[in-house]
Design an enzyme around this catalytic site. Structure first.
Site, PDB file in Angstrom:
ATOM      1  N   CYS A 260       0.808  -1.222   0.031  1.00  0.00           N
ATOM      2  CA  CYS A 260       0.116  -0.169  -0.007  1.00  0.00           C
ATOM      3  C   CYS A 260       0.908   1.254  -0.004  1.00  0.00           C
ATOM      4  O   CYS A 260       0.902   2.158   0.880  1.00  0.00           O
ATOM      5  CB  CYS A 260      -0.775  -0.048   1.062  1.00  0.00           C
TER       6      CYS A 260
ATOM      7  N   TYR B  33      20.515  -8.808  -1.693  1.00  0.00           N
ATOM      8  CA  TYR B  33      19.667  -7.584  -0.939  1.00  0.00           C
ATOM      9  C   TYR B  33      18.303  -7.667  -1.242  1.00  0.00           C
ATOM     10  O   TYR B  33      17.878  -6.695  -1.523  1.00  0.00           O
ATOM     11  CB  TYR B  33      20.225  -6.109  -1.430  1.00  0.00           C
TER      12      TYR B  33
END
Ligand code: LLP
Length: 433
Positions: free
Chosen positions: A356, A385
């Site tokens: 969101c 990563y």
């Protein structure tokens, strides 16, 4: 070419669907669900061989995989198997290494704020080297080693004052960095070690200039500064420092516009400067360039949206929580559709994540075969990563990870469950019903 210069894992093949390590990615998505991290063992071992071959002429080379890029027990096993040591930066990484059976004498403990309990754990588990970052740590490590009647073997982390051209958040060697001693502080710390810190055994210097580096000149400059400083210290203090850690940082190819040097070119740049210092042991601690290319992430396409007179978005079932790099560093990625051949009708589409935030965009405007719900997207070069920086934002479970090799897949990290997500919660008695 060395494998850090590939976008895709070496075993990637387009058959009916896209396959990696001989495994049909459509089948993997079905069996393990998505999002799914996939690690190709052949690519991982291949890049380890590239590194070993490139540095073979250096008599005293010690490769330490930087665990921060991806630290899971199976990955540790493979790197240990390949003869690599490890750069660890936390109790969690050190514990994973220990539990995975890694050779702890080959572990180097890095970090700018190691806690007393982390230092104790590292000493108890026989970690081979500490890279001491600052005055506070030197005093603390000396005190804990004294209490345990041990000597801690150390390097000193220095800031060589090199600005390399990479994202400013992943630059580390510039003068005004939070990491390491300034060169002007060397005499003071070495005097303290010689006069007061009797439980520290100093072996050499360490620097790390940044990550996703494409310019070999930065390495040559770094190595020159380190060699010069080691010679100066040895002369002035009558010491015999003979270890130099040049850090990690070699870049990888996320998109066609990236042109990272090969492991061989990196080795050449280092060898050119150190050929006169044969008795130095050189440490190198790559993370990204070891693991990135071997990893891909599979996502399932869900909703799409055509903004009238604007962009076409296709949303996938993951995003910034499993790969925060695009939103953190404007990182760019390449992707392919697993179940649609390249000659399928193409369109320009922006791949949106499911989290969101408007910033949760995985890939901005990429040309792909027309997407529809249920398609499986394979994003390349996500080995480094991604999982290691993943979060549970929006209380979404972290994905599973599988290792593929010779047409076989094994789970190496289980998908989190909804119960995992609430397993650390506690409701105080007064709120219980
Ligand atoms: N050694 C030290 C002391 C480091 O700080 C790092 C990375 C490495 C080695 C390994 O560097 P590599 O070979 O992976 O470039 N999260 C960022 C990268 C941060 C790197 C931090 N230090 C990213 O996703 O781009």
């Amino acid at each position: 070419m060395s494998l850090n210069q590939y976008i895709r894992p070496v075993t990637t093949e387009r058959k009916e669907n896209l396959t990696i390590g001989g495994c049909d990615l459509m089948e993997l998505a079905k069996e393990y669900g998505t999002p799914l991290y996939v690690i190709d063992e052949a690519t991982l071992r291949g890049i380890c061989h590239d590194y070993k071959k490139a540095f073979a002429e250096c008599k005293n080379i010690k490769m330490k995989y930087a665990c921060k890029a991806l630290c899971t027990s199976a990955v540790v096993r493979i790197l240990d198997d390949e003869g690599f040591g490890f750069d660890a930066v936390s109790a969690g990484e050190i514990y994973t290494l220990h539990k995975s059976g890694a050779d702890m004498s080959k572990v180097l403990f890095n970090g700018n704020n190691k806690s007393a309990s982390e230092i104790e754990l590292a000493l108890n588990l026989g970690v081979g080297r500490f890279s001491v970052d600052n005055f506070y740590e030197a005093e603390l490590l000396n005190k804990i080693a004294f209490e345990k009647n041990l000597k801690a073997d150390i390097l000193l982390r220095v800031t060589p004052g090199i600005e390399c051209h990479t994202h400013e958040y992943i630059q580390t060697g510039q003068i005004d960095s939070k990491f390491g001693f300034d060169l002007s502080q060397m005499d003071e710390i070495i005097t303290l070690i010689q006069k007061q810190y009797k439980n520290l055994d100093l072996h050499g210097l360490h620097a790390h200039i940044g990550s996703q580096i494409f310019e070999l000149q930065s390495y040559s400059d770094e190595v020159e500064i380190l060699v010069k400083e080691i010679n100066r210290i040895n002369k002035k203090f009558g010491l015999k420092l003979d270890e130099m850690n040049i850090g990690g940082g070699l870049g990888v190819r996320y998109t066609n516009s990236d042109n990272p040097p090969s492991t061989e070119e990196l080795a050449e740049a280092v060898k050119k400067v150190v050929s006169s210092a044969d008795d130095l042991t050189i440490y190198i601690e790559p993370g990204r360039s070891i693991i990135s290319t071997s990893g891909v992430t599979l996502y399932t396409v869900g909703s799409s949206k055509q903004v009238p007179n604007g962009r076409k978005y296709a949303a996938v079932d993951g995003g910034m929580a499993d790969n925060p790099r695009p939103s953190m560093y404007q990182a760019e990625y390449t992707a392919e559709v697993v179940n649609k051949p390249d000659d399928f009708k193409k369109e320009k589409v922006t791949i949106a994540g499911r989290f969101c935030e408007s910033g949760d965009i995985l890939i901005n405007e990429i040309e792909l075969p027309e997407l529809e719900a249920g398609d499986i997207l394979c994003v390349y070069n996500t080995g480094a990563y991604n999982y290691s920086m993943a979060s549970n934002y929006n209380r979404v479970e972290k994905p599973a990870m599988v290792l593929v090799n010779n047409s076989h897949s094994d789970i190496i990290v289980y998908r989190e469950t909804l119960d995992n997500l609430i397993s650390h919660d506690n409701i105080p008695d007064r709120l219980r019903r």
